[in-house]
Design an enzyme around this catalytic site. Structure first.
Site, PDB file in Angstrom:
ATOM      1  N   ARG A  57     -12.994  -9.592   5.181  1.00 16.01           N
ATOM      2  CA  ARG A  57     -11.957  -8.739   5.093  1.00 16.01           C
ATOM      3  C   ARG A  57     -10.963  -9.951   4.643  1.00 16.01           C
ATOM      4  NH1 ARG A  57      -9.208  -8.484  10.201  1.00 16.01           N
ATOM      5  NH2 ARG A  57     -10.235  -6.537  10.763  1.00 16.01           N
ATOM      6  N   ASP A  92     -10.095 -11.844  13.182  1.00 14.63           N
ATOM      7  CA  ASP A  92      -8.758 -12.474  12.904  1.00 14.63           C
ATOM      8  C   ASP A  92      -8.797 -12.907  12.193  1.00 14.63           C
ATOM      9  OD1 ASP A  92      -8.776  -9.022  13.898  1.00 14.63           O
ATOM     10  OD2 ASP A  92      -6.988  -9.276  14.874  1.00 14.63           O
TER      11      ASP A  92
HETATM   12  C1  LIG Z   1      -6.646  -4.256   8.322  1.00 13.06           C
HETATM   13  C2  LIG Z   1      -5.824  -4.856   8.811  1.00 13.06           C
HETATM   14  C3  LIG Z   1      -6.033  -6.776   8.714  1.00 13.06           C
HETATM   15  C4  LIG Z   1      -5.342  -7.443   8.494  1.00 13.06           C
HETATM   16  N1  LIG Z   1      -5.868  -8.756   9.234  1.00 13.06           N
HETATM   17  C5  LIG Z   1      -4.830  -9.897   9.030  1.00 13.06           C
HETATM   18  C6  LIG Z   1      -5.618 -11.371  10.294  1.00 13.06           C
HETATM   19  O1  LIG Z   1      -6.908 -11.050  10.516  1.00 13.06           O
HETATM   20  N2  LIG Z   1      -4.224 -11.876   9.704  1.00 13.06           N
HETATM   21  C7  LIG Z   1      -3.773 -12.235   9.011  1.00 13.06           C
HETATM   22  O2  LIG Z   1      -3.385 -13.708   8.819  1.00 13.06           O
HETATM   23  N3  LIG Z   1      -3.611 -10.760   8.964  1.00 13.06           N
HETATM   24  C8  LIG Z   1      -3.752  -9.874   8.783  1.00 13.06           C
HETATM   25  N4  LIG Z   1      -3.274  -9.070   7.947  1.00 13.06           N
HETATM   26  C9  LIG Z   1      -1.815  -8.549   7.735  1.00 13.06           C
HETATM   27  C10 LIG Z   1      -1.812  -8.920   6.304  1.00 13.06           C
HETATM   28  O3  LIG Z   1      -2.144 -10.299   5.630  1.00 13.06           O
HETATM   29  C11 LIG Z   1      -0.423  -8.389   5.669  1.00 13.06           C
HETATM   30  O4  LIG Z   1       0.704  -9.430   6.856  1.00 13.06           O
HETATM   31  C12 LIG Z   1      -0.281  -7.003   5.460  1.00 13.06           C
HETATM   32  O5  LIG Z   1      -1.159  -6.236   5.719  1.00 13.06           O
HETATM   33  C13 LIG Z   1       0.820  -7.123   4.544  1.00 13.06           C
HETATM   34  O6  LIG Z   1       0.594  -7.272   3.630  1.00 13.06           O
HETATM   35  P1  LIG Z   1       0.848  -5.940   2.514  1.00 13.06           P
HETATM   36  O7  LIG Z   1      -0.533  -6.292   1.518  1.00 13.06           O
HETATM   37  O8  LIG Z   1      -0.419  -4.467   3.673  1.00 13.06           O
HETATM   38  O9  LIG Z   1       1.861  -5.289   2.051  1.00 13.06           O
HETATM   39  P2  LIG Z   1       2.780  -6.254   1.862  1.00 13.06           P
HETATM   40  O10 LIG Z   1       2.788  -7.169   1.066  1.00 13.06           O
HETATM   41  O11 LIG Z   1       3.657  -6.648   3.102  1.00 13.06           O
HETATM   42  O12 LIG Z   1       4.243  -5.298   0.857  1.00 13.06           O
HETATM   43  C14 LIG Z   1       2.951  -4.701  -0.556  1.00 13.06           C
HETATM   44  C15 LIG Z   1       4.245  -3.680  -0.901  1.00 13.06           C
HETATM   45  O13 LIG Z   1       2.868  -2.148  -0.210  1.00 13.06           O
HETATM   46  C16 LIG Z   1       3.898  -1.571   0.028  1.00 13.06           C
HETATM   47  N5  LIG Z   1       4.056  -1.064   1.713  1.00 13.06           N
HETATM   48  C17 LIG Z   1       3.207  -1.775   2.550  1.00 13.06           C
HETATM   49  N6  LIG Z   1       3.730  -1.662   3.469  1.00 13.06           N
HETATM   50  C18 LIG Z   1       4.409  -0.577   3.547  1.00 13.06           C
HETATM   51  C19 LIG Z   1       5.338   0.561   4.407  1.00 13.06           C
HETATM   52  N7  LIG Z   1       5.142   0.698   6.161  1.00 13.06           N
HETATM   53  N8  LIG Z   1       5.695   1.018   3.723  1.00 13.06           N
HETATM   54  C20 LIG Z   1       5.772   1.796   2.622  1.00 13.06           C
HETATM   55  N9  LIG Z   1       5.519   1.335   1.681  1.00 13.06           N
HETATM   56  C21 LIG Z   1       4.537  -0.261   2.569  1.00 13.06           C
HETATM   57  C22 LIG Z   1       4.792  -1.412  -0.758  1.00 13.06           C
HETATM   58  O14 LIG Z   1       4.889  -1.193  -1.893  1.00 13.06           O
HETATM   59  C23 LIG Z   1       4.761  -3.365  -0.587  1.00 13.06           C
HETATM   60  O15 LIG Z   1       6.085  -3.537  -1.708  1.00 13.06           O
HETATM   61  C24 LIG Z   1      -3.840  -7.327   8.068  1.00 13.06           C
HETATM   62  C25 LIG Z   1      -3.716  -6.847   7.188  1.00 13.06           C
HETATM   63  C26 LIG Z   1      -4.779  -5.780   7.952  1.00 13.06           C
HETATM   64  C27 LIG Z   1      -3.791  -3.875   6.611  1.00 13.06           C
END
Ligand SMILES: Cc1cc2nc3c(=O)[nH]c(=O)nc-3n(C[C@H](O)[C@H](O)[C@H](O)COP(=O)(O)OP(=O)(O)OC[C@H]3O[C@@H](n4cnc5c(N)ncnc54)[C@H](O)[C@@H]3O)c2cc1C
Length: 297
Positions: free
Chosen positions: A174, A124
């Site tokens: 990732r 991560d």
């Molecule tokens: C598998 C995985 C591993 C990760 N590992 C790391 C890491 O090692 N380091 C790190 O810094 N970050 C990590 N992250 C977190 C990542 O950096 C983001 O902070 C997090 O995924 C939020 O961004 P997003 O693009 O998913 O959605 P967001 O920017 O939160 O949302 C974008 C859009 O997605 C939809 N959405 C998102 N969440 C929801 C919900 N709960 N319900 C309905 N709609 C929703 C909506 O349409 C929203 O407008 C990881 C994320 C994932 C999925």
């Protein structure tokens, strides 16, 4: 002690008492409960990556306990025949104590994982204070063991160069947006620009990378990745979507039904406060889930 400090305190009985708040996002406090969650995901056609929660360890014996927990997790995964690999944080393995100690612990985990059906170990990515160090430790272990790969955060201005380096190495990346609060001198601050940066890097990884993990719940990115892959003949088995346990589970299953590979990040353990805090501060929906669990007990 302030409430937030009590939540973030290590070995806090407070965290165990309030676990019900995090239940939607954290698959229990033990490896057994986490493996039950993995079994359910596997039955729905999804793979997983298990993460033992913890970070910012400053005591070498605690870092050693993290290593031992991962070795025990790998044995449990093997026994259960579960379709999952593992993710870990280097600051839980002693990165802040000593880089060589951390590299040694990571090597032991990567070597043990190499004997499993899914041998991959994901590192991560944490806050920018440890980005360079994390990538350095990754590269030193990757030189001997190819079953390890980093996370690259699209919001960091350095990341396009890190993506190119990972492509050159043939490492599995990732790609995520990034979950930590970072200064504007080093990170893009507005969401449309983060999305654009994400998509540019995703396209580079899909075109020239090694089995990238597209980690997001964002429909706009997911749709754009599908369109790009289709237009450029990137087969569905050359990449995977990755999402977090408890976040958009219906979308996870829908993508699997469409024939895409989907891996769910399944965190577990008693040190869930830091992870939970990042989830509830990044989306109001996540905070609502936690609040609902308060009233539905
Ligand atoms: C598998 C995985 C591993 C990760 N590992 C790391 C890491 O090692 N380091 C790190 O810094 N970050 C990590 N992250 C977190 C990542 O950096 C983001 O902070 C997090 O995924 C939020 O961004 P997003 O693009 O998913 O959605 P967001 O920017 O939160 O949302 C974008 C859009 O997605 C939809 N959405 C998102 N969440 C929801 C919900 N709960 N319900 C309905 N709609 C929703 C909506 O349409 C929203 O407008 C990881 C994320 C994932 C999925």
């Amino acid at each position: 002690m302030a409430v937030i400090e009590r939540f973030l305190a290590p070995d806090s009985a407070f965290q165990t008492r309030f676990f019900f708040l995090a239940k939607r996002f954290v698959a229990g406090e033990t490896i057994d409960t986490a493996l039950e969650a993995v079994r359910d995901l596997n039955a729905a056609g999804l793979t997983a990556t298990l993460d033992f929660l913890g970070e910012d360890v400053t005591d070498p014996s605690e870092a050693q306990r993290t290593r031992d927990t991962y070795l025990a997790m790998l044995a449990a995964i093997e026994r259960a025949g579960a379709a999952t690999n593992v993710s870990l944080k280097l600051t839980a393995l002693g990165l802040l104590v000593d880089e060589a100690l951390c590299t040694g612990f990571l090597t032991a985990i990567v070597e043990r994982a190499a004997t499993l059906a899914d041998p991959f170990v994901r590192i991560d990515m944490e806050g920018s204070a440890v980005t360079a160090q994390t990538l350095r430790v990754f590269e030193s272990v990757f030189a001997q063991h190819k079953n390890v790969g980093p996370v690259i955060q699209a919001y960091l201005k350095r990341s396009p160069a890190d993506v190119e380096r990972a492509i050159e190495l043939g490492a599995r990346v990732r790609l995520c947006k990034g979950a930590y609060r970072e200064p504007e001198t080093i990170a893009i601050a507005d969401m449309p620009s983060i999305r654009r940066a994400y998509l540019r890097m995703a396209e580079a990884l899909l075109a020239r990378g090694n089995y990238p993990g597209i980690a997001t719940h964002d429909d706009r990115i997911i749709d754009a990745v599908k369109v790009y892959a289709m237009a450029h003949d990137v087969a569905k088995d050359r990449f995977e979507f990755q999402m977090l346990y408890g976040v958009r589970p219906e979308l996870q299953r829908a993508l699997a039904t469409e024939g895409y590979r989907v891996r769910v990040y399944v965190p577990f353990g008693t040190h869930w406060a830091g992870y939970f805090y990042r989830r509830v501060t990044e989306r109001k929906e996540n905070l609502l889930f936690a609040l609902r669990s308060l009233v539905s007990r």
